[in-house]
Design an enzyme around this catalytic site. Structure first.
Site, short mmCIF file in Angstrom:
data_model
loop_
_atom_site.label_atom_id
_atom_site.label_comp_id
_atom_site.label_asym_id
_atom_site.label_seq_id
_atom_site.Cartn_x
_atom_site.Cartn_y
_atom_site.Cartn_z
N TYR A 9 38.24 -30.97 -31.34
CA TYR A 9 38.18 -31.42 -29.95
C TYR A 9 39.53 -31.24 -29.25
O TYR A 9 40.56 -31.61 -29.77
CB TYR A 9 37.79 -32.91 -29.84
CG TYR A 9 37.82 -33.36 -28.40
CD1 TYR A 9 36.76 -33.07 -27.57
CD2 TYR A 9 38.93 -33.99 -27.87
CE1 TYR A 9 36.79 -33.43 -26.23
CE2 TYR A 9 38.97 -34.35 -26.54
CZ TYR A 9 37.89 -34.06 -25.73
OH TYR A 9 37.94 -34.41 -24.42
N ASP A 44 43.70 -28.60 -17.67
CA ASP A 44 44.06 -30.02 -17.75
C ASP A 44 45.36 -30.09 -18.54
O ASP A 44 45.38 -29.79 -19.74
CB ASP A 44 42.91 -30.74 -18.47
CG ASP A 44 43.16 -32.22 -18.66
OD1 ASP A 44 44.31 -32.67 -18.46
OD2 ASP A 44 42.20 -32.93 -19.03
N LYS A 64 37.26 -30.65 -22.48
CA LYS A 64 35.83 -30.52 -22.29
C LYS A 64 35.40 -29.31 -21.51
O LYS A 64 34.36 -29.30 -20.91
CB LYS A 64 35.29 -31.80 -21.71
CG LYS A 64 35.17 -32.84 -22.82
CD LYS A 64 34.36 -34.02 -22.43
CE LYS A 64 34.77 -34.51 -21.09
NZ LYS A 64 36.23 -34.57 -20.97
P1 13P Z 1 39.16 -34.26 -20.19
O1 13P Z 1 38.56 -33.11 -20.94
O2 13P Z 1 38.99 -34.13 -18.74
O3 13P Z 1 40.59 -34.46 -20.57
O4 13P Z 1 38.37 -35.60 -20.57
C1 13P Z 1 38.60 -36.26 -21.75
C2 13P Z 1 37.54 -37.26 -22.09
O5 13P Z 1 36.67 -37.02 -22.90
C3 13P Z 1 37.52 -38.55 -21.41
O6 13P Z 1 36.51 -39.40 -21.93
MG MG Z 2 39.71 -32.58 -17.51
MG MG Z 3 42.29 -34.91 -19.80
#
Ligand code: 13P
Ligand code: MG
Ligand code: MG
Length: 378
Positions: free
Chosen positions: A239, A11, A242
């Site tokens: 963080y 990402d 994800k």
């Molecule tokens: P990504 O990990 O896909 O960037 O998602 C972030 C997120 O927590 C949106 O709520």
């Molecule tokens: Mg993502």
């Molecule tokens: Mg993202």
């Protein structure tokens, strides 16, 4: 020929929130892949997106964890990041956690799944007279998202009748990774069917244990599955994203058929990692190149099917498994399950437990409050 399939996903920025990358970013990665094919680094390659993650699927003969292949993917993600930065996209470069990867991109942020095998697809090849495989790519979920579907697809004849046939009745080896162990890749191999219950004891905990790979117990232990099971917040200490997993699943013949593996995704099972990486929500199967725009950015999974010729070239067309009316009912079920879960907001199982909350800020607030607790005066 010794063939490697590498699927690397990251990402590196998205439009208007965590939705999808821009066409320009995807075009840039596609043209990088074409140049890598032209100069002979790759035999073939394919680029698509799942939510805000860009996935590169590559065939080559350089083996797993190859520095040049990984560096190529990294550089291409960097180029896409530069475009994301130019247009002020959200989370530009989000999954590129280090300045420069050392050797390979495992642990540097992008998700990596790789299988390697002897590739000789001729009619006399008893194990693999044809090579077909599928890719699963998911967004807005944790790395254990495939634990249940892959376990059922490779260990339970209720979902995979092929397990009752002579070519699969020996079962499969499951390599399980303990994602809490940050000292390195800590792996335990369990055998299906005899370790069935031990497998479920570990795999029920999607946040800690993940299927890292599966291999055949006959046919020279051939690689069947590889999953990018790692925890970004363990890597980065905070963080960052994800860890949305990507998986390569070889199918047919000595492996489950696609319809068997796919049938396990009709559950739309609840998984952790959605919305701020901190909620439990159902996994919705969607067609490829789907942006994440639903309420509480429902976790999504895409699945593509490929065939590969003797030279390692992919079929000119792919199959988009979840782009079929059969999946509409499952999508409705997923959204319905999501609404039920969202009805209870932050309460109980709607959110992940304290230790698993991926937004460290939640934990910081709890810690600050904990310090203010005091024993009642006697
Ligand atoms: P990504 O990990 O896909 O960037 O998602 C972030 C997120 O927590 C949106 O709520
Ligand atoms: Mg993502
Ligand atoms: Mg993202």
């Amino acid at each position: 020929m010794r063939m490697t399939l590498s699927a690397i996903k990251a990402d590196v920025g998205s439009i208007g929130g965590h939705t999808r990358p821009t066409d320009e970013m995807l075009d840039r990665v596609r043209s990088d892949v074409q140049s890598a094919i032209d100069r002979g680094l790759l035999i073939d390659g394919y680029v698509f997106h799942v939510g805000d993650d860009i996935a590169i699927i590559m065939s080559h003969t350089r083996g797993k964890d190859d520095t040049e292949i990984h560096q190529f993917a990294w550089d291409s993600f960097l180029a896409a990041t530069a475009i994301a930065q130019e247009y002020g996209l959200y989370g530009a470069g989000q999954d590129l956690l280090v300045d420069a990867p050392s050797g390979n991109v495992r642990g540097a942020g992008p998700g990596v799944a790789e299988v390697e095998f002897e590739h000789d697809p001729v009619t006399t090849n008893n194990a693999r007279s044809a090579e077909s495989f599928m890719i699963f790519a998911a967004d807005k979920c944790g790395p254990g998202a495939y634990n249940l579907p892959l376990f059922l697809g490779f260990a339970d004849p209720m979902y995979c009748a092929g397990l009752m046939l002579p070519r699969m009745i020996q079962g499969f080896d499951f390599n399980i990774i303990d994602m809490n162990n940050t000292g390195g890749d800590s792996i335990l191999t369990l055998h299906a069917p005899e370790d069935y219950y031990q497998l479920t004891v570990l795999l029920r905990d999607n946040e800690r244990f993940g299927i890292e790979s599966i291999s055949s117990r006959s046919y020279d232990g051939q690689d069947a599955v590889s999953v990018s099971a790692q925890r970004l917040h363990n890597i980065a200490g905070t963080y960052t994203g994800k860890d949305d997993p990507i998986a390569i699943v070889r199918n047919q013949g000595i492996f489950p058929a696609p319809e068997e593996v796919l049938s396990t995704f009709t559950k739309a099972h609840y998984i952790g990692g959605d919305a701020r990486g901190s909620h439990n929500m159902p996994l919705m199967p969607v067609p490829m190149n789907t942006p994440v725009t639903g309420p509480y950015c429902l976790p999504i999974v895409e699945s593509l099917g490929f065939s590969m010729n003797a030279a390692g070239k992919f079929s000119a067309n792919y199959v988009d498994f979840f782009d079929n009316p059969a999946w509409d009912l499952v999508r409705n079920k997923a959204q319905e399950k999501a609404l039920y879960m969202r009805d209870q907001g932050w309460s109980g199982p709607a959110m992940l437990p304290y230790t698993e909350l991926e937004y460290g800020g939640f934990r910081d607030i709890v810690t600050g409050l904990e310090e203010r607790f005091a024993y009642k005066a006697e």
